[in-house]
Write a protein that holds these residues in place. Structure first.
Motif, mmCIF file in Angstrom:
data_model
loop_
_atom_site.group_PDB
_atom_site.id
_atom_site.type_symbol
_atom_site.label_atom_id
_atom_site.label_comp_id
_atom_site.label_asym_id
_atom_site.label_seq_id
_atom_site.Cartn_x
_atom_site.Cartn_y
_atom_site.Cartn_z
ATOM 1 N N GLU A 17 0.824 -1.200 0.000
ATOM 2 C CA GLU A 17 0.000 0.000 0.000
ATOM 3 C C GLU A 17 0.864 1.258 0.000
ATOM 4 O OE1 GLU A 17 -4.319 -0.840 1.947
ATOM 5 O OE2 GLU A 17 -2.667 -0.683 3.345
ATOM 6 N N TYR A 27 -4.952 3.666 -6.557
ATOM 7 C CA TYR A 27 -5.398 2.515 -5.762
ATOM 8 C C TYR A 27 -6.717 1.966 -6.314
ATOM 9 C CZ TYR A 27 -5.197 -0.191 -1.382
ATOM 10 O OH TYR A 27 -5.088 -1.184 -0.446
ATOM 11 N N ARG A 73 -7.550 -5.929 2.114
ATOM 12 C CA ARG A 73 -7.681 -5.051 3.270
ATOM 13 C C ARG A 73 -8.978 -5.358 4.025
ATOM 14 N NH1 ARG A 73 -7.325 0.654 4.999
ATOM 15 N NH2 ARG A 73 -5.694 1.117 3.512
#
Length: 210
Positions: free
Chosen positions: A68, A112, A123
């Motif tokens: 990330e 993203y 996630r």
């Protein structure tokens, strides 16, 4: 706890395989044997790296955070410095400063949403599992601080009188968009980067009053 060797080639291979499985099969599909098979490693390799399911989950959370960071690229954001006091931090409260903040936030979020939706699924799988495992909850929250704390500093530098609360609002807005586009009803309506810039600008203006 899994050994801190996520920088090694084998550790990355194992945890990347774990993330692939999470995105494809969900939490039930994440087993030591399945990770070995997905990574193309001899049986027992994942168990040698992470003996327990808890240690495998922690290692996977850590790898997710590493990936990330590469996607969200916090280094693209303005740096407020060690404090937000006058003379030690850039003036993010000025329109040009807020534009610089938006110029860092919008591309990262768009990248993203459009290029790494599988990481968002991972996630959510890990976040839900953390609600059932207190040890993982603490670990998950600790890895999240690397994203939250810089935002608090940036909001303070932008002139927020309540940077913690405003950082939470900013994170909640981003998280809501990510969930809606990755797992909600807007999966086919991902905002453009220009639309995200407008959204960030409206949000900051509403919180900061200018």
């Amino acid at each position: 706890m899994a050994p801190r060797t996520t920088g090694s080639a084998r550790a990355d291979l194992i945890t990347d395989a774990a993330l692939d499985l999470l995105a494809e099969r969900g939490m039930r599909g994440l087993t030591h044997r399945a990770v070995d098979e997905r990574a193309g490693l001899p049986q027992g390799s994942t168990s040698n790296y992470a003996r327990t399911r808890q240690s495998l989950l922690e290692a996977t959370v850590r790898r997710l955070a590493e990936r990330e960071v590469r996607v969200l690229a916090p280094g693209e954001l303005p740096t407020p410095g060690p404090s937000a006091s006058p003379g030690t931090a850039p003036d993010l409260s000025a329109p040009a400063g807020q534009d610089a903040l938006i110029a860092g936030l919008a591309p990262a979020l768009h990248r993203y949403l459009t290029s790494h939706p599988e990481l968002l699924v991972c996630r959510y799988e890990l976040a839900l599992e953390a609600t059932r495992r207190p040890e993982l909850r603490a670990f998950f929250d600790a890895t999240g601080r690397q994203f939250r704390e810089p935002l608090v500093a940036l909001m303070a530098a932008a002139g927020s009188p309540e940077p913690e609360r405003h950082a939470l609002s900013l994170v909640a807005w981003c998280e809501g968009l990510m969930f809606s586009c990755a797992a909600g009803s807007y999966s086919r309506s991902v905002p453009s980067e220009a639309e995200l810039r407008t959204g960030f600008r409206e949000l900051l203006r509403g919180m900061l009053g200018h």
